[in-house]
Design an enzyme around this catalytic site. Structure first.
Site, PDB file in Angstrom:
ATOM      1  N   ASP A  15       0.852  -1.170  -0.002  1.00 29.03           N
ATOM      2  CA  ASP A  15       0.143  -0.034   0.095  1.00 29.03           C
ATOM      3  C   ASP A  15       0.873   1.386   0.064  1.00 29.03           C
ATOM      4  OD1 ASP A  15      -3.089   0.596   0.984  1.00 29.03           O
ATOM      5  OD2 ASP A  15      -1.885   2.152   1.125  1.00 29.03           O
TER       6      ASP A  15
ATOM      7  N   GLY B  59     -15.873   3.535   3.948  1.00 25.99           N
ATOM      8  CA  GLY B  59     -14.685   4.388   3.447  1.00 25.99           C
ATOM      9  C   GLY B  59     -13.655   3.648   2.252  1.00 25.99           C
TER      10      GLY B  59
ATOM     11  N   HIS C 272     -10.295  -4.846  -3.554  1.00 26.06           N
ATOM     12  CA  HIS C 272      -8.949  -5.392  -2.831  1.00 26.06           C
ATOM     13  C   HIS C 272      -9.064  -5.786  -1.264  1.00 26.06           C
ATOM     14  CE1 HIS C 272      -9.721  -1.029  -2.499  1.00 26.06           C
ATOM     15  NE2 HIS C 272      -9.215  -0.994  -0.974  1.00 26.06           N
TER      16      HIS C 272
HETATM   17  P1  AMP Z   1      -9.678   1.687   0.102  1.00 27.53           P
HETATM   18  O1  AMP Z   1     -10.060   2.755   1.147  1.00 27.53           O
HETATM   19  O2  AMP Z   1     -10.166   0.284   1.068  1.00 27.53           O
HETATM   20  O3  AMP Z   1     -10.341   1.588  -1.111  1.00 27.53           O
HETATM   21  O4  AMP Z   1      -8.252   1.504   0.104  1.00 27.53           O
HETATM   22  C1  AMP Z   1      -7.548   2.124  -1.091  1.00 27.53           C
HETATM   23  C2  AMP Z   1      -5.995   1.830  -0.702  1.00 27.53           C
HETATM   24  O5  AMP Z   1      -5.762   1.894  -1.826  1.00 27.53           O
HETATM   25  C3  AMP Z   1      -5.644   2.722   0.479  1.00 27.53           C
HETATM   26  O6  AMP Z   1      -4.860   2.398   1.476  1.00 27.53           O
HETATM   27  C4  AMP Z   1      -4.534   3.702  -0.327  1.00 27.53           C
HETATM   28  O7  AMP Z   1      -3.415   3.929   0.372  1.00 27.53           O
HETATM   29  C5  AMP Z   1      -4.079   2.631  -1.372  1.00 27.53           C
HETATM   30  N1  AMP Z   1      -3.692   3.371  -2.760  1.00 27.53           N
HETATM   31  C6  AMP Z   1      -4.204   4.275  -3.511  1.00 27.53           C
HETATM   32  N2  AMP Z   1      -3.401   4.481  -4.458  1.00 27.53           N
HETATM   33  C7  AMP Z   1      -2.408   3.402  -4.528  1.00 27.53           C
HETATM   34  C8  AMP Z   1      -1.365   3.030  -5.149  1.00 27.53           C
HETATM   35  N3  AMP Z   1      -1.144   3.782  -6.467  1.00 27.53           N
HETATM   36  N4  AMP Z   1      -0.458   2.254  -4.915  1.00 27.53           N
HETATM   37  C9  AMP Z   1      -0.592   1.430  -3.897  1.00 27.53           C
HETATM   38  N5  AMP Z   1      -1.702   1.422  -2.989  1.00 27.53           N
HETATM   39  C10 AMP Z   1      -2.779   2.712  -3.406  1.00 27.53           C
END
Ligand code: AMP
Ligand code: ZN
Length: 114
Positions: free
Chosen positions: A30, A93, A100
């Site tokens: 992440d 959220g 994922h």
């Molecule tokens: P969610 O709130 O469950 O949708 O989590 C989305 C997650 O994706 C968050 O923890 C972000 O930090 C992570 N995230 C967003 N963009 C990227 C990226 N380009 N590479 C890695 N993680 C990402």
């Protein structure tokens, strides 16, 4: 239509710290870790959230959990413990609308979640 960010990571069109990949799943660090170990496990196939996964694709969910367990073992947190999170839709959220699982570990976590 513009491809979603996690589709682009799975296709290696944008970089990420990959920790696992196979024909169906990709796992990567992440970008904004919430714990010492914070890895995302995604299917290569695009589903906006758990709500859109059809019955006939259910095996991908079990496989993603077992890949998360395998990564937890490799990272040395299987015994100390870890949390797997699957945010779904607005109240959870969820920010990225490509299914994922979060694998979080390496610190003590609180309950209930925020
Ligand atoms: P969610 O709130 O469950 O949708 O989590 C989305 C997650 O994706 C968050 O923890 C972000 O930090 C992570 N995230 C967003 N963009 C990227 C990226 N380009 N590479 C890695 N993680 C990402
Ligand atoms: Zn996608």
């Amino acid at each position: 239509m513009e491809e979603c960010i996690f589709c682009q990571i799975a296709a290696k069109k944008i970089p990420a710290q990959l920790v696992y990949e196979d024909a169906e799943l990709v796992a990567f660090e992440d970008i904004k870790p919430q714990a010492p170990i914070h890895i995302l496990i995604i299917p290569r196939e695009h589903f906006p959230s758990l709500n859109e996964v059809p019955e006939e694709k259910k095996s991908i969910l079990g496989r993603a959990l077992l890949v998360a367990r395998q990564i937890a073992q490799e990272k040395g947190i299987a015994d100390s413990g870890y949390r797997i999170v699957l945010n779904t839709a607005r109240d959870s959220g969820q920010e990225v609308f490509h299914l994922h699982f979060h694998l979080l570990g390496g610190r003590r976590m609180s309950w209930p979640p925020g």
